[in-house]
Design a protein around this motif. Structure first.
Motif, short mmCIF file in Angstrom:
data_model
loop_
_atom_site.label_atom_id
_atom_site.label_comp_id
_atom_site.label_asym_id
_atom_site.label_seq_id
_atom_site.Cartn_x
_atom_site.Cartn_y
_atom_site.Cartn_z
N ALA A 25 6.45 54.50 -38.56
CA ALA A 25 7.60 54.46 -37.65
C ALA A 25 7.61 55.70 -36.75
O ALA A 25 7.88 55.60 -35.55
N LYS A 26 7.30 56.84 -37.33
CA LYS A 26 7.31 58.09 -36.56
C LYS A 26 6.29 58.06 -35.43
O LYS A 26 6.59 58.42 -34.30
N GLU A 28 4.68 55.34 -34.12
CA GLU A 28 4.89 54.24 -33.18
C GLU A 28 6.05 54.54 -32.23
O GLU A 28 6.01 54.16 -31.07
N LYS A 29 7.06 55.23 -32.74
CA LYS A 29 8.20 55.61 -31.90
C LYS A 29 7.75 56.50 -30.74
O LYS A 29 8.35 56.49 -29.68
N LYS A 30 6.67 57.23 -30.96
CA LYS A 30 6.15 58.14 -29.94
C LYS A 30 4.97 57.53 -29.17
O LYS A 30 4.26 58.23 -28.46
N GLY A 31 4.75 56.21 -29.34
CA GLY A 31 3.73 55.53 -28.54
C GLY A 31 2.33 55.55 -29.12
O GLY A 31 1.38 55.16 -28.45
N ALA A 109 2.16 62.21 -33.74
CA ALA A 109 3.42 61.80 -33.12
C ALA A 109 3.76 62.66 -31.90
O ALA A 109 4.39 62.18 -30.97
#
Length: 120
Positions: A25-26, A28-31, A109
């Motif tokens: 999640a960390k 993917e949240k940052k692309g 991230a």
């Protein structure tokens, strides 16, 4: 850096399966992608994607996870602060290895180039 035995024991008993979704999640949240996360984990531990998924299904704790791992010889090049600790000063080997992984995920991230993350 000295951690309490309780802190080290808590880290040892945490399961890789419980932490992996947080790592994912960390990043993917940052692309970043799951493939990049798996690449970073493989670089540090030697576990390929299939092995990582087996360890998740098996719900191994970090103690077992790193006992089975073949730590990258360049892991000691991982330096800096993570979770308030300077990773190169952590005395407990297992806690240091978990923090190495945390640091790599953090760098991923933050958008650091893969060559830098993998100490290439």
């Amino acid at each position: 850096m000295t951690n309490s035995n309780t802190h080290n024991e808590r880290i040892a008993k945490m399961t890789f399966a419980s932490v992996y979704p947080l790592y994912l999640a960390k990043v993917e949240k940052k692309g970043r992608t799951q493939e990049e996360l798996q690449q970073v984990i493989q670089w540090l531990t030697g576990f390929n994607n299939r092995q990582q998924q087996e360890l998740i299904k098996e719900k191994v704790n970090f103690e077992t996870f790193f006992q089975r791992a073949t730590l990258n010889p360049n892991a000691s090049l991982i330096t800096g602060v993570i979770c308030g600790y300077r990773v190169e000063e952590i005395e407990d080997a297992l806690t240091q290895q978990v923090r190495y992984l945390d640091k790599l995920v953090d760098e991923l991230a933050k958008g650091r180039k893969m060559e830098k993350i993998l100490r290439g």
